[in-house]
Design a protein around this motif. Sequence first.
Motif, short mmCIF file in Angstrom:
data_model
loop_
_atom_site.label_atom_id
_atom_site.label_comp_id
_atom_site.label_asym_id
_atom_site.label_seq_id
_atom_site.Cartn_x
_atom_site.Cartn_y
_atom_site.Cartn_z
N LYS A 17 0.81 -1.00 -0.12
CA LYS A 17 0.08 0.03 -0.16
C LYS A 17 0.92 1.08 0.09
O LYS A 17 1.99 1.44 0.75
N LYS A 19 0.49 4.01 1.56
CA LYS A 19 0.42 4.51 2.85
C LYS A 19 1.69 3.67 3.67
O LYS A 19 2.53 4.29 4.35
N GLU A 29 2.05 10.69 2.23
CA GLU A 29 1.29 10.12 1.23
C GLU A 29 1.11 11.01 -0.01
O GLU A 29 1.17 10.75 -1.16
#
Length: 85
Positions: A17, A19, A29
């Motif tokens: 991900k 993130k 991000e």
Amino acid sequence: MAIVIHLDLMLARRKVKSKDLAAHVGITEQNLSLLKSGKVKGLRFSTLERICDYLACQPGDLLEWVPGAEDGDAAADAAAEGGAF
């Protein structure tokens, strides 16, 4: 820009991900999103090194030079031609 960034593809291949990558690298991000979209003008080697470390890849897996590409269409052109992957 003549440099096309394939970070989205590598994230998908590694099932990571954005993130999680941003947290490991130590950037927001939002900044990672700007990098993925190719909207940054520069990238520190230390940041690239941390990205490659986390994704277990080489810089060439993430970056591709497309001769003559000068705008956001470079990513579409590279994808249509098979890209660097």
